[in-house]
Design a protein around this motif. Structure first.
Motif, PDB file in Angstrom:
ATOM      1  N   SER B  67     -17.429  77.503  69.639  1.00  0.00           N
ATOM      2  CA  SER B  67     -17.836  77.177  71.005  1.00  0.00           C
ATOM      3  C   SER B  67     -17.260  75.826  71.387  1.00  0.00           C
ATOM      4  N   LYS B  68     -16.339  75.829  72.326  1.00  0.00           N
ATOM      5  CA  LYS B  68     -15.594  74.604  72.630  1.00  0.00           C
ATOM      6  C   LYS B  68     -16.483  73.414  72.984  1.00  0.00           C
ATOM      7  N   TYR B  69     -17.483  73.626  73.828  1.00  0.00           N
ATOM      8  CA  TYR B  69     -18.157  72.475  74.412  1.00  0.00           C
ATOM      9  C   TYR B  69     -19.028  71.687  73.443  1.00  0.00           C
ATOM     10  N   SER B  70     -19.258  72.217  72.249  1.00  0.00           N
ATOM     11  CA  SER B  70     -20.051  71.460  71.286  1.00  0.00           C
ATOM     12  C   SER B  70     -19.196  70.494  70.476  1.00  0.00           C
ATOM     13  N   GLY B  71     -17.878  70.593  70.562  1.00  0.00           N
ATOM     14  CA  GLY B  71     -17.018  69.777  69.718  1.00  0.00           C
ATOM     15  C   GLY B  71     -16.576  68.484  70.376  1.00  0.00           C
ATOM     16  N   THR B  72     -15.971  67.621  69.572  1.00  0.00           N
ATOM     17  CA  THR B  72     -15.425  66.351  70.042  1.00  0.00           C
ATOM     18  C   THR B  72     -13.935  66.327  69.708  1.00  0.00           C
ATOM     19  N   GLU B  73     -13.111  66.051  70.704  1.00  0.00           N
ATOM     20  CA  GLU B  73     -11.662  66.038  70.476  1.00  0.00           C
ATOM     21  C   GLU B  73     -11.202  64.671  70.007  1.00  0.00           C
ATOM     22  N   VAL B  74     -10.354  64.646  68.973  1.00  0.00           N
ATOM     23  CA  VAL B  74      -9.728  63.388  68.547  1.00  0.00           C
ATOM     24  C   VAL B  74      -8.243  63.649  68.337  1.00  0.00           C
ATOM     25  N   LYS B  75      -7.434  62.586  68.433  1.00  0.00           N
ATOM     26  CA  LYS B  75      -6.009  62.726  68.189  1.00  0.00           C
ATOM     27  C   LYS B  75      -5.649  61.790  67.049  1.00  0.00           C
ATOM     28  N   ASP B  80      -3.847  66.770  67.694  1.00  0.00           N
ATOM     29  CA  ASP B  80      -5.201  66.894  68.247  1.00  0.00           C
ATOM     30  C   ASP B  80      -6.086  67.684  67.297  1.00  0.00           C
ATOM     31  N   TYR B  81      -7.287  67.192  67.105  1.00  0.00           N
ATOM     32  CA  TYR B  81      -8.261  67.910  66.300  1.00  0.00           C
ATOM     33  C   TYR B  81      -9.563  68.025  67.082  1.00  0.00           C
ATOM     34  N   ILE B  82     -10.422  68.934  66.625  1.00  0.00           N
ATOM     35  CA  ILE B  82     -11.763  69.043  67.207  1.00  0.00           C
ATOM     36  C   ILE B  82     -12.753  68.962  66.043  1.00  0.00           C
ATOM     37  N   ILE B  83     -13.767  68.137  66.209  1.00  0.00           N
ATOM     38  CA  ILE B  83     -14.809  68.041  65.180  1.00  0.00           C
ATOM     39  C   ILE B  83     -16.054  68.744  65.706  1.00  0.00           C
ATOM     40  N   VAL B  84     -16.504  69.785  64.995  1.00  0.00           N
ATOM     41  CA  VAL B  84     -17.695  70.536  65.416  1.00  0.00           C
ATOM     42  C   VAL B  84     -18.700  70.547  64.274  1.00  0.00           C
ATOM     43  N   LYS B  85     -19.936  70.888  64.588  1.00  0.00           N
ATOM     44  CA  LYS B  85     -20.896  71.200  63.542  1.00  0.00           C
ATOM     45  C   LYS B  85     -20.641  72.636  63.094  1.00  0.00           C
ATOM     46  N   GLN B  86     -20.878  72.925  61.805  1.00  0.00           N
ATOM     47  CA  GLN B  86     -20.585  74.273  61.321  1.00  0.00           C
ATOM     48  C   GLN B  86     -21.311  75.330  62.148  1.00  0.00           C
ATOM     49  N   ASN B  87     -22.491  74.997  62.651  1.00  0.00           N
ATOM     50  CA  ASN B  87     -23.262  75.969  63.421  1.00  0.00           C
ATOM     51  C   ASN B  87     -22.598  76.332  64.750  1.00  0.00           C
TER      52      ASN B  87
ATOM     53  N   ALA C  17      -8.044  48.827  70.935  1.00  0.00           N
ATOM     54  CA  ALA C  17      -7.148  49.914  71.339  1.00  0.00           C
ATOM     55  C   ALA C  17      -5.755  49.739  70.749  1.00  0.00           C
ATOM     56  N   GLU C  18      -5.239  48.504  70.717  1.00  0.00           N
ATOM     57  CA  GLU C  18      -3.889  48.274  70.197  1.00  0.00           C
ATOM     58  C   GLU C  18      -3.829  48.725  68.729  1.00  0.00           C
ATOM     59  N   GLU C  19      -4.747  48.207  67.903  1.00  0.00           N
ATOM     60  CA  GLU C  19      -4.771  48.606  66.508  1.00  0.00           C
ATOM     61  C   GLU C  19      -4.931  50.128  66.386  1.00  0.00           C
ATOM     62  N   THR C  20      -5.745  50.672  67.238  1.00  0.00           N
ATOM     63  CA  THR C  20      -5.950  52.115  67.201  1.00  0.00           C
ATOM     64  C   THR C  20      -4.628  52.845  67.412  1.00  0.00           C
ATOM     65  N   THR C  21      -3.868  52.417  68.395  1.00  0.00           N
ATOM     66  CA  THR C  21      -2.607  53.085  68.691  1.00  0.00           C
ATOM     67  C   THR C  21      -1.659  52.966  67.501  1.00  0.00           C
ATOM     68  N   LYS C  22      -1.577  51.760  66.910  1.00  0.00           N
ATOM     69  CA  LYS C  22      -0.697  51.574  65.766  1.00  0.00           C
ATOM     70  C   LYS C  22      -1.074  52.524  64.624  1.00  0.00           C
ATOM     71  N   SER C  23      -2.356  52.709  64.401  1.00  0.00           N
ATOM     72  CA  SER C  23      -2.785  53.563  63.291  1.00  0.00           C
ATOM     73  C   SER C  23      -2.602  55.045  63.607  1.00  0.00           C
ATOM     74  N   GLY C  24      -2.106  55.320  64.809  1.00  0.00           N
ATOM     75  CA  GLY C  24      -1.763  56.706  65.124  1.00  0.00           C
ATOM     76  C   GLY C  24      -2.879  57.498  65.766  1.00  0.00           C
ATOM     77  N   ILE C  25      -4.000  56.836  66.035  1.00  0.00           N
ATOM     78  CA  ILE C  25      -5.098  57.564  66.665  1.00  0.00           C
ATOM     79  C   ILE C  25      -5.159  57.200  68.137  1.00  0.00           C
ATOM     80  N   VAL C  26      -5.071  58.193  68.985  1.00  0.00           N
ATOM     81  CA  VAL C  26      -5.214  57.962  70.416  1.00  0.00           C
ATOM     82  C   VAL C  26      -6.420  58.755  70.895  1.00  0.00           C
ATOM     83  N   LEU C  27      -7.301  58.069  71.569  1.00  0.00           N
ATOM     84  CA  LEU C  27      -8.514  58.742  72.023  1.00  0.00           C
ATOM     85  C   LEU C  27      -8.285  59.267  73.429  1.00  0.00           C
ATOM     86  N   PRO C  28      -8.429  60.551  73.666  1.00  0.00           N
ATOM     87  CA  PRO C  28      -8.158  61.111  74.989  1.00  0.00           C
ATOM     88  C   PRO C  28      -9.142  60.586  76.016  1.00  0.00           C
ATOM     89  N   GLY C  29      -8.612  59.968  77.079  1.00  0.00           N
ATOM     90  CA  GLY C  29      -9.453  59.344  78.108  1.00  0.00           C
ATOM     91  C   GLY C  29     -10.244  60.341  78.916  1.00  0.00           C
TER      92      GLY C  29
END
Lengths: 94, 94, 94, 94, 94, 94, 94
Positions: B67-75, B80-87, C17-29
């Motif tokens: 279920s998309k809306y329960s997850g958190t997107e990170v890059k 891009d990844y999504i972190i969800v609870k197993q449930n 944010a700068e350090e974050t970008t260097k480490s390769g993680i970008v948080l989608p706004g």
């Protein structure tokens, strides 16, 4: 390709409206919570879900009434399925 | 650099729409709760979460519907990844 | 002067944010629930929290992804910190 | 005249803004949940609260950060106090 | 005629504003959750309430601070009372 | 014809306003949660309700104060009754 | 064709208004939560529901008052039924 539900989830295939009518079940369009007739396709293993032991009571092939809005629709190889929690199944039709 | 999820969280990599279509799964755009096909990248250790013993049922490499809306997107490193609870994982695709 | 969190709370220092970008993680706004990269500064003792035994899984120095909106921002001696519950930490970055 | 809190409640005296600034803590005015620095004046006995055993972790004289909106303001003999549940105290300042 | 509260309920008699002012307690009119000073008139037996053992900590004659909006106002023989759950009593005034 | 309540439910008969006034109880019309004076007509068996053991504390003939909005009004043979859960009864009037 | 309810669900057949009036029960149209008179058609097996042991207290043929809005309406072979959880049944009419 096959959907294997986790925990207490159940994969359903909605019975088409025509077949539904033939079998004598008509779902009232004006109901706030629309009940749905479907066939059980796959059943999760049950077990401890959210800290509670859950036994699965339905099996593939069962025809059931479920609460539509609790489910999630997916389409696999041109077929539409609905994944619900077993607790969203209200009754088996025998 | 690697994401190590805590507790019952799972790191997912969403399968791209093209691959999804080829595999025969089409996600209905009009669904209120959009299901998503993804690959499991990393799985938390489970254990006692919010006072309840949780066993992890998925493993890296599994393809899952979630279920998309329960997850958190990170890059992480341009991915891009999504972190969800197993449930929030509804079913495994086999 | 030092912040000593109670129970299952964790004091975080957001990575700039700068350090974050260097480490390769970008948080989608555009994400509704903004994930955040931070370093763990101090960790509560855990124990029985709201009737449930909680073990702390993170330690000072860990880099973590957390859910921003669950935390509380404080500024101590010109430094900004965020205090979250451990359960708001999604993953450790290794 | 003295306020004796029940259960897991704690009576706090908010530290005035001037002292707060001198001690190096500035509370961001734009934060949605305003954290607050305060001194613990009186502590309830703890015990079984809402079916859960609660041990009190703070004592009179502690300086703490708390979540303002969970507390209740009272004025006794021209002094303002805030009564919070212990769980609304985020951290002790040492 | 007498009000005998059930379970963990407590019958309070609000202290009039004049007496309140004399005793040095002023309740801020702008507070979102208005605290109130009152005298305990009758106390329920406690016991198992909603599956949890509750011991009564207040007794008739106690002066207490309570959260107004959780109570129910009743008038018996031209006297106004408030019935609250014990958990809505924040502190005893000694 | 008789109403036999299930579980922890209680059938009440609201005392008419005239009688209420004579007995010295006036219910404030402006209260957000309107308390009500009523006589207990029938009492459910109690027992395990929602996983919790509940003992019935009221009996037919008791005069009680209850929270109106939690009940359900029914009319049986030209008589109006209210069915409430026992926990919606605030106090017995003796 | 027969509806076999799962868990603590109960299949009801609403008694028609005419019959209701004859039996002396009139349901007030202005009530916010409309109570309903119905006959029990089928009863689920009970057992452990949501982690709690539930015993079924009603049986086919019982006449009951229930809370309409908690149920789901279905039509099977031109007959309308309502499926409720047992806990939505307020009282049995004897």
């Amino acid at each position: 390709m096959k959907l294997v539900p986790l925990f207490d989830r159940v994969v359903l295939k909605q019975l088409v409206a025509e077949e539904t009518t033939k079998s004598g079940i008509v779902l009232p369009g004006q109901a706030k919570e629309k009940p749905q007739q479907a066939e059980v396709i796959a059943v999760g293993p049950g077990g401890v879900v959210d800290g509670k032991e859950i036994k699965m009571q339905v099996k593939p092939g069962d025809k059931v009434i479920y609460s539509k809005y609790s489910g999630t629709e997916v389409k696999v190889e041109e077929e539409d399925y609905i994944i619900v929690k077993q607790n969203d199944i209200l009754a088996v039709i025998e």
